[in-house]
Design a protein around this motif. Structure first.
Motif, PDB file in Angstrom:
ATOM      1  N   ARG A  68       0.837  -1.206   0.000  1.00  0.00           N
ATOM      2  CA  ARG A  68       0.000   0.000   0.000  1.00  0.00           C
ATOM      3  C   ARG A  68       0.878   1.265   0.000  1.00  0.00           C
ATOM      4  O   ARG A  68       0.612   2.230  -0.693  1.00  0.00           O
TER       5      ARG A  68
ATOM      6  N   SER B 145       0.783   4.665  -2.515  1.00  0.00           N
ATOM      7  CA  SER B 145       0.627   6.030  -1.987  1.00  0.00           C
ATOM      8  C   SER B 145       1.820   6.898  -2.376  1.00  0.00           C
ATOM      9  O   SER B 145       1.653   8.054  -2.765  1.00  0.00           O
TER      10      SER B 145
ATOM     11  N   LYS C  77       1.579   7.796  -6.054  1.00  0.00           N
ATOM     12  CA  LYS C  77       0.569   8.835  -6.272  1.00  0.00           C
ATOM     13  C   LYS C  77       1.115  10.199  -5.841  1.00  0.00           C
ATOM     14  O   LYS C  77       0.947  11.195  -6.547  1.00  0.00           O
ATOM     15  N   ASN C  78       1.794  10.239  -4.697  1.00  0.00           N
ATOM     16  CA  ASN C  78       2.396  11.501  -4.228  1.00  0.00           C
ATOM     17  C   ASN C  78       3.452  12.003  -5.209  1.00  0.00           C
ATOM     18  O   ASN C  78       3.533  13.198  -5.488  1.00  0.00           O
TER      19      ASN C  78
ATOM     20  N   LYS D  28     -10.250   4.693  -2.790  1.00  0.00           N
ATOM     21  CA  LYS D  28      -9.272   5.342  -1.919  1.00  0.00           C
ATOM     22  C   LYS D  28      -8.186   6.065  -2.696  1.00  0.00           C
ATOM     23  O   LYS D  28      -7.692   7.086  -2.255  1.00  0.00           O
ATOM     24  N   ASP D  29      -7.798   5.521  -3.840  1.00  0.00           N
ATOM     25  CA  ASP D  29      -6.585   5.983  -4.498  1.00  0.00           C
ATOM     26  C   ASP D  29      -6.781   6.976  -5.631  1.00  0.00           C
ATOM     27  O   ASP D  29      -5.878   7.736  -5.933  1.00  0.00           O
TER      28      ASP D  29
END
Length: 115
Positions: A48, A52, A55-56, A97-98
Motif C-alpha cells: 500500500r 501512496s 501517487k504523491n 481510496k486511491d
C-alpha cells in the motif's frame, strides 16, 4: 517470464482492447521504474505504501489529475492480475481510496481574475 510480459498476456487473454493494453503496460512499467528507484526489486511485492508514494510522486511532479488516475487504474489492474496469478494475496490499490476526485464544478475552471 517477467511479470510485465505476463500481465500483458493476461490482458490479451481477457479481451482488453490493444490501446488499453498499451496504456496499462506503459503505466505499469513507469510504476516499476519508480519502485526500482525506491529499492524495490520485485514489482510483484506490492505494498500500500508504494502505491501512496507513487501517487504523491505524480502529484508533486504536477501530472494532470486524469493522468494520475489513469496510472492508478493501471496499477490496480496489475494488482488484480498478481492476485489472480497467486503472485500476491492482498489488494493494495482501491480506486475509491486511491483515485483523486475533482471537486464538483471545478473541472473546467482555469483560475484567473474576473472583474
Amino acid at each position: 517470464m517477467n511479470p510485465i510480459k505476463e500481465f500483458e498476456q493476461y490482458l490479451v487473454e481477457n479481451g482488453i482492447a490493444p490501446k488499453t493494453i498499451e496504456s496499462y503496460v506503459g503505466d505499469v512499467k513507469g510504476f516499476c521504474t519508480f519502485l526500482q528507484g525506491m529499492g524495490v526489486e520485485q514489482p510483484t511485492d506490492l505494498k500500500r505504501f508504494y502505491v501512496s508514494s507513487f501517487k504523491n510522486y505524480l502529484t508533486e511532479n504536477k501530472y494532470a489529475l486524469a493522468t494520475i488516475n489513469k496510472n492508478i487504474n493501471s496499477v490496480q489492474a496489475f494488482n488484480l492480475f498478481l492476485i489472480d496469478r497467486k503472485l500476491a494475496t492482498e489488494q493494495v490499490v482501491t480506486l475509491r481510496k486511491d483515485r483523486i476526485t475533482v471537486a464538483a464544478g471545478s473541472e473546467g475552471e482555469r483560475g484567473g481574475c474576473t472583474f
